[in-house]
Scaffold this motif. Sequence first.
Motif, PDB file in Angstrom:
ATOM      1  N   ALA A  71      12.124  38.271  22.976  1.00 15.94           N
ATOM      2  CA  ALA A  71      12.031  38.488  21.426  1.00 15.94           C
ATOM      3  C   ALA A  71      12.741  39.998  21.731  1.00 15.94           C
ATOM      4  O   ALA A  71      12.620  40.590  22.717  1.00 15.94           O
ATOM      5  N   GLY A  72      13.271  40.525  20.427  1.00 16.43           N
ATOM      6  CA  GLY A  72      14.060  41.789  20.348  1.00 16.43           C
ATOM      7  C   GLY A  72      14.769  41.763  19.240  1.00 16.43           C
ATOM      8  O   GLY A  72      14.543  40.961  18.138  1.00 16.43           O
ATOM      9  N   PRO A  73      15.750  42.781  19.083  1.00 12.19           N
ATOM     10  CA  PRO A  73      16.558  42.811  17.871  1.00 12.19           C
ATOM     11  C   PRO A  73      17.154  41.495  17.398  1.00 12.19           C
ATOM     12  O   PRO A  73      17.883  40.963  17.981  1.00 12.19           O
ATOM     13  N   ASP A  74      16.541  40.978  16.193  1.00 14.55           N
ATOM     14  CA  ASP A  74      16.985  39.690  15.482  1.00 14.55           C
ATOM     15  C   ASP A  74      16.610  38.570  16.341  1.00 14.55           C
ATOM     16  O   ASP A  74      17.236  37.504  16.032  1.00 14.55           O
ATOM     17  N   VAL A  75      15.892  38.635  17.528  1.00 14.06           N
ATOM     18  CA  VAL A  75      15.661  37.733  18.287  1.00 14.06           C
ATOM     19  C   VAL A  75      14.027  37.522  18.070  1.00 14.06           C
ATOM     20  O   VAL A  75      13.305  38.410  18.817  1.00 14.06           O
ATOM     21  N   SER A  76      13.344  36.120  17.623  1.00 19.79           N
ATOM     22  CA  SER A  76      12.078  35.917  17.896  1.00 19.79           C
ATOM     23  C   SER A  76      11.915  34.465  17.976  1.00 19.79           C
ATOM     24  O   SER A  76      12.910  33.583  17.609  1.00 19.79           O
ATOM     25  N   ASN A  77      10.959  33.972  18.470  1.00 23.22           N
ATOM     26  CA  ASN A  77      10.698  32.505  18.582  1.00 23.22           C
ATOM     27  C   ASN A  77      11.723  31.949  19.542  1.00 23.22           C
ATOM     28  O   ASN A  77      12.014  30.634  19.437  1.00 23.22           O
ATOM     29  N   ALA A  78      12.264  32.621  20.275  1.00 28.49           N
ATOM     30  CA  ALA A  78      13.154  31.937  21.381  1.00 28.49           C
ATOM     31  C   ALA A  78      12.382  31.599  22.608  1.00 28.49           C
ATOM     32  O   ALA A  78      12.283  32.709  23.096  1.00 28.49           O
ATOM     33  N   ARG A  79      12.412  30.277  22.818  1.00 24.67           N
ATOM     34  CA  ARG A  79      11.598  30.073  23.895  1.00 24.67           C
ATOM     35  C   ARG A  79      12.207  28.558  24.647  1.00 24.67           C
ATOM     36  O   ARG A  79      12.665  27.670  23.980  1.00 24.67           O
ATOM     37  N   THR A  80      11.830  28.706  25.990  1.00 29.80           N
ATOM     38  CA  THR A  80      12.178  27.366  26.693  1.00 29.80           C
ATOM     39  C   THR A  80      11.017  26.393  26.594  1.00 29.80           C
ATOM     40  O   THR A  80       9.925  26.847  26.243  1.00 29.80           O
ATOM     41  N   GLY A  98      20.120  46.632  22.135  1.00 28.90           N
ATOM     42  CA  GLY A  98      18.842  46.808  22.128  1.00 28.90           C
ATOM     43  C   GLY A  98      17.985  46.530  23.471  1.00 28.90           C
ATOM     44  O   GLY A  98      18.418  46.084  24.339  1.00 28.90           O
ATOM     45  N   VAL A  99      16.746  46.613  23.432  1.00 27.10           N
ATOM     46  CA  VAL A  99      15.809  46.082  24.350  1.00 27.10           C
ATOM     47  C   VAL A  99      15.159  44.919  23.930  1.00 27.10           C
ATOM     48  O   VAL A  99      14.663  44.927  22.829  1.00 27.10           O
ATOM     49  N   TYR A 100      15.073  44.102  24.860  1.00 25.75           N
ATOM     50  CA  TYR A 100      14.576  42.793  24.770  1.00 25.75           C
ATOM     51  C   TYR A 100      13.564  42.624  25.772  1.00 25.75           C
ATOM     52  O   TYR A 100      13.373  42.731  27.029  1.00 25.75           O
ATOM     53  N   ARG A 110       1.859  36.545  31.503  1.00 27.16           N
ATOM     54  CA  ARG A 110       2.446  37.814  31.127  1.00 27.16           C
ATOM     55  C   ARG A 110       1.664  38.999  31.750  1.00 27.16           C
ATOM     56  O   ARG A 110       2.202  39.913  32.074  1.00 27.16           O
ATOM     57  N   GLN A 111       0.184  38.979  31.392  1.00 23.88           N
ATOM     58  CA  GLN A 111      -0.382  39.953  31.912  1.00 23.88           C
ATOM     59  C   GLN A 111      -0.463  40.219  33.522  1.00 23.88           C
ATOM     60  O   GLN A 111      -0.793  41.262  33.885  1.00 23.88           O
ATOM     61  N   ARG A 112      -0.226  39.069  34.143  1.00 23.37           N
ATOM     62  CA  ARG A 112      -0.274  39.264  35.646  1.00 23.37           C
ATOM     63  C   ARG A 112       1.152  39.703  36.047  1.00 23.37           C
ATOM     64  O   ARG A 112       1.206  39.664  37.297  1.00 23.37           O
ATOM     65  N   GLY A 113       2.054  40.102  35.298  1.00 24.01           N
ATOM     66  CA  GLY A 113       3.297  40.548  35.741  1.00 24.01           C
ATOM     67  C   GLY A 113       4.444  40.055  35.246  1.00 24.01           C
ATOM     68  O   GLY A 113       5.656  40.388  35.875  1.00 24.01           O
ATOM     69  N   MET A 114       4.573  38.757  34.757  1.00 22.99           N
ATOM     70  CA  MET A 114       5.848  37.991  34.320  1.00 22.99           C
ATOM     71  C   MET A 114       6.117  38.359  33.241  1.00 22.99           C
ATOM     72  O   MET A 114       6.336  37.519  32.277  1.00 22.99           O
ATOM     73  N   GLN A 115       6.967  39.506  33.238  1.00 21.68           N
ATOM     74  CA  GLN A 115       7.478  40.120  32.004  1.00 21.68           C
ATOM     75  C   GLN A 115       8.622  41.061  32.606  1.00 21.68           C
ATOM     76  O   GLN A 115       8.480  41.760  33.538  1.00 21.68           O
ATOM     77  N   LEU A 116       9.632  41.301  31.940  1.00 17.50           N
ATOM     78  CA  LEU A 116      10.769  42.013  32.025  1.00 17.50           C
ATOM     79  C   LEU A 116      11.471  42.456  30.909  1.00 17.50           C
ATOM     80  O   LEU A 116      11.897  41.516  29.846  1.00 17.50           O
ATOM     81  N   PHE A 117      11.842  43.674  30.593  1.00 17.13           N
ATOM     82  CA  PHE A 117      12.425  44.255  29.639  1.00 17.13           C
ATOM     83  C   PHE A 117      14.057  44.508  30.129  1.00 17.13           C
ATOM     84  O   PHE A 117      14.203  44.915  31.149  1.00 17.13           O
ATOM     85  N   VAL A 118      14.812  43.888  29.301  1.00 14.67           N
ATOM     86  CA  VAL A 118      16.235  43.844  29.436  1.00 14.67           C
ATOM     87  C   VAL A 118      16.901  44.629  28.416  1.00 14.67           C
ATOM     88  O   VAL A 118      16.702  44.381  27.139  1.00 14.67           O
ATOM     89  N   LYS A 119      17.932  45.462  28.975  1.00 20.19           N
ATOM     90  CA  LYS A 119      18.551  46.379  28.111  1.00 20.19           C
ATOM     91  C   LYS A 119      19.780  45.815  27.884  1.00 20.19           C
ATOM     92  O   LYS A 119      20.399  45.507  28.614  1.00 20.19           O
ATOM     93  N   VAL A 120      20.050  45.582  26.384  1.00 18.46           N
ATOM     94  CA  VAL A 120      21.557  45.290  26.127  1.00 18.46           C
ATOM     95  C   VAL A 120      22.226  46.248  25.396  1.00 18.46           C
ATOM     96  O   VAL A 120      21.761  46.780  24.649  1.00 18.46           O
ATOM     97  N   GLY A 121      23.525  46.501  25.918  1.00 16.71           N
ATOM     98  CA  GLY A 121      24.392  47.396  25.524  1.00 16.71           C
ATOM     99  C   GLY A 121      25.677  48.063  26.319  1.00 16.71           C
ATOM    100  O   GLY A 121      25.692  47.527  27.432  1.00 16.71           O
TER     101      GLY A 121
END
Length: 121
Positions: A71-80, A98-100, A110-121
């Motif tokens: 999820a991020g700028p203009d991206v939602s419901n993108a899922r494998t 932006g940040v995704y 996700r709550q157990r740490g399986m999350q990453l913020f990716v900076k695009v730019g």
Amino acid sequence: MVALAATVLTGASAAATSPAPAAAPAGDGGPAVVVVKMVDYRLLQPAFLPPGTYTFKAFNAGRHPHAVEIAGPDVSNARTAVVQSGQVTEVTVTLRPGVYDFWCPVGDHRQRGMQLFVKVG
């Protein structure tokens, strides 16, 4: 499929021993390919990307089922798809500056740490 899995495994193995690789451009001018290694309970992939269209090839190197949602700028419901250990899945998205938020939507991963913020730019 076996060749794809071998390619992804090679990339995922390299990601575990070195910094996450940059995106590899597709040979046919299509989306760049980024390998995402899903382990119990982390996502291993680049944290910085230039804007563009990407195919995220997610390899489940963990013992539990995993998936990737973005999820991020203009991206939602993108899922494998949710895949079992040893399987590969993918999703293609166009990322603008932006940040995704990348995370595993399975259970409490996700709550157990399986999350990453990716900076695009």
